[in-house]
Scaffold this motif. Sequence first.
Motif, short mmCIF file in Angstrom:
data_model
loop_
_atom_site.label_atom_id
_atom_site.label_comp_id
_atom_site.label_asym_id
_atom_site.label_seq_id
_atom_site.Cartn_x
_atom_site.Cartn_y
_atom_site.Cartn_z
N THR A 137 0.96 -19.42 3.41
CA THR A 137 1.82 -18.42 2.79
C THR A 137 2.89 -19.06 1.92
O THR A 137 3.12 -18.64 0.78
CB THR A 137 2.47 -17.53 3.87
OG1 THR A 137 1.42 -16.89 4.61
CG2 THR A 137 3.37 -16.47 3.27
N SER A 152 1.14 -20.84 -1.20
CA SER A 152 0.60 -19.88 -2.18
C SER A 152 1.72 -19.11 -2.87
O SER A 152 1.64 -18.84 -4.08
CB SER A 152 -0.40 -18.93 -1.53
OG SER A 152 0.17 -18.21 -0.48
N HIS A 153 2.78 -18.78 -2.16
CA HIS A 153 3.92 -18.09 -2.76
C HIS A 153 4.57 -18.96 -3.85
O HIS A 153 4.80 -18.49 -4.97
CB HIS A 153 4.94 -17.73 -1.69
CG HIS A 153 6.17 -17.08 -2.22
ND1 HIS A 153 6.19 -15.76 -2.63
CD2 HIS A 153 7.41 -17.57 -2.44
CE1 HIS A 153 7.41 -15.47 -3.08
NE2 HIS A 153 8.16 -16.55 -2.97
N ALA A 183 2.04 -19.51 -6.86
CA ALA A 183 1.83 -18.28 -7.63
C ALA A 183 3.01 -18.01 -8.56
O ALA A 183 2.82 -17.67 -9.73
CB ALA A 183 1.62 -17.09 -6.69
N THR A 220 -1.05 -14.09 -9.34
CA THR A 220 -0.72 -13.30 -8.15
C THR A 220 -0.83 -14.20 -6.92
O THR A 220 -1.65 -15.12 -6.86
CB THR A 220 -1.67 -12.10 -7.98
OG1 THR A 220 -2.98 -12.57 -7.68
CG2 THR A 220 -1.68 -11.21 -9.22
N GLU A 221 0.01 -13.90 -5.97
CA GLU A 221 0.02 -14.69 -4.74
C GLU A 221 -1.31 -14.59 -4.00
O GLU A 221 -1.81 -15.58 -3.47
CB GLU A 221 1.16 -14.23 -3.84
CG GLU A 221 1.40 -15.14 -2.67
CD GLU A 221 2.66 -14.81 -1.91
OE1 GLU A 221 2.70 -15.15 -0.71
OE2 GLU A 221 3.59 -14.22 -2.48
N GLN A 222 -1.92 -13.42 -4.00
CA GLN A 222 -3.20 -13.23 -3.31
C GLN A 222 -4.31 -14.07 -3.95
O GLN A 222 -5.14 -14.63 -3.25
CB GLN A 222 -3.60 -11.75 -3.27
CG GLN A 222 -4.85 -11.49 -2.47
CD GLN A 222 -4.75 -11.99 -1.03
OE1 GLN A 222 -3.71 -11.93 -0.39
NE2 GLN A 222 -5.85 -12.48 -0.51
N THR A 223 -4.31 -14.18 -5.28
CA THR A 223 -5.32 -14.99 -5.97
C THR A 223 -5.19 -16.46 -5.58
O THR A 223 -6.18 -17.13 -5.25
CB THR A 223 -5.17 -14.85 -7.50
OG1 THR A 223 -5.37 -13.47 -7.84
CG2 THR A 223 -6.16 -15.71 -8.25
N ARG A 257 -3.66 -17.64 -2.93
CA ARG A 257 -3.92 -17.74 -1.49
C ARG A 257 -5.43 -17.83 -1.22
O ARG A 257 -5.88 -18.65 -0.43
CB ARG A 257 -3.31 -16.53 -0.78
CG ARG A 257 -3.47 -16.54 0.70
CD ARG A 257 -2.86 -15.27 1.32
NE ARG A 257 -3.04 -15.26 2.73
CZ ARG A 257 -2.24 -15.84 3.60
NH1 ARG A 257 -1.18 -16.50 3.18
NH2 ARG A 257 -2.48 -15.79 4.88
N GLN A 258 -6.20 -16.97 -1.88
CA GLN A 258 -7.65 -16.98 -1.69
C GLN A 258 -8.27 -18.29 -2.16
O GLN A 258 -9.14 -18.85 -1.50
CB GLN A 258 -8.29 -15.79 -2.43
CG GLN A 258 -9.77 -15.63 -2.15
CD GLN A 258 -10.06 -15.25 -0.70
OE1 GLN A 258 -9.28 -14.56 -0.06
NE2 GLN A 258 -11.18 -15.72 -0.18
N GLN A 259 -7.81 -18.79 -3.29
CA GLN A 259 -8.32 -20.07 -3.81
C GLN A 259 -8.05 -21.20 -2.82
O GLN A 259 -8.94 -22.00 -2.54
CB GLN A 259 -7.68 -20.38 -5.16
CG GLN A 259 -8.23 -21.62 -5.83
CD GLN A 259 -7.59 -21.87 -7.18
OE1 GLN A 259 -6.51 -21.37 -7.50
NE2 GLN A 259 -8.25 -22.66 -7.99
N HIS A 282 -7.40 -20.86 0.39
CA HIS A 282 -8.06 -20.55 1.66
C HIS A 282 -9.55 -20.90 1.63
O HIS A 282 -10.09 -21.41 2.61
CB HIS A 282 -7.86 -19.06 1.97
CG HIS A 282 -8.19 -18.68 3.37
ND1 HIS A 282 -7.58 -19.26 4.46
CD2 HIS A 282 -9.06 -17.77 3.86
CE1 HIS A 282 -8.07 -18.72 5.56
NE2 HIS A 282 -8.97 -17.81 5.23
#
Length: 114
Positions: free
Chosen positions: A45, A48-49, A52, A58-61, A63-65, A67
């Motif tokens: 978290t 990625s924050h 990003a 985006t933080e989710q993008t 984070r997924q990369q 992860h």
Amino acid sequence: MFCQASFDQWLTTIMQHLSHLSKPQATVLALWSFGMVLARSCALTAVSHLLAAGMKRTEQTVRQQLHEWDYDTKRKRGPKRRALHVEACFAPLRGWVVSWWQGTQPALALDATT
């Protein structure tokens, strides 16, 4: 604060020392390690924050990369994804660390814990 020039230099260093990695694998490894240093944390978290915000994604993008980086091939998204073979990283990493050695007698300790 994310600095693209510093990241690019770090990516180049990663690619030089771990030349067996594909460019996408080296890029995500560089993102992980660069982000951990900047975030002063290894938490997904936090890293990625920070990344990003600095990369304007985006933080989710991000984070997924991060992860998916160590997933096996079947779990990765996209048609050209391939698994990372961690075992193949050991010798290059050891060589990289030993190249920094300034003393006369390096010591290497191995832990057989699984």
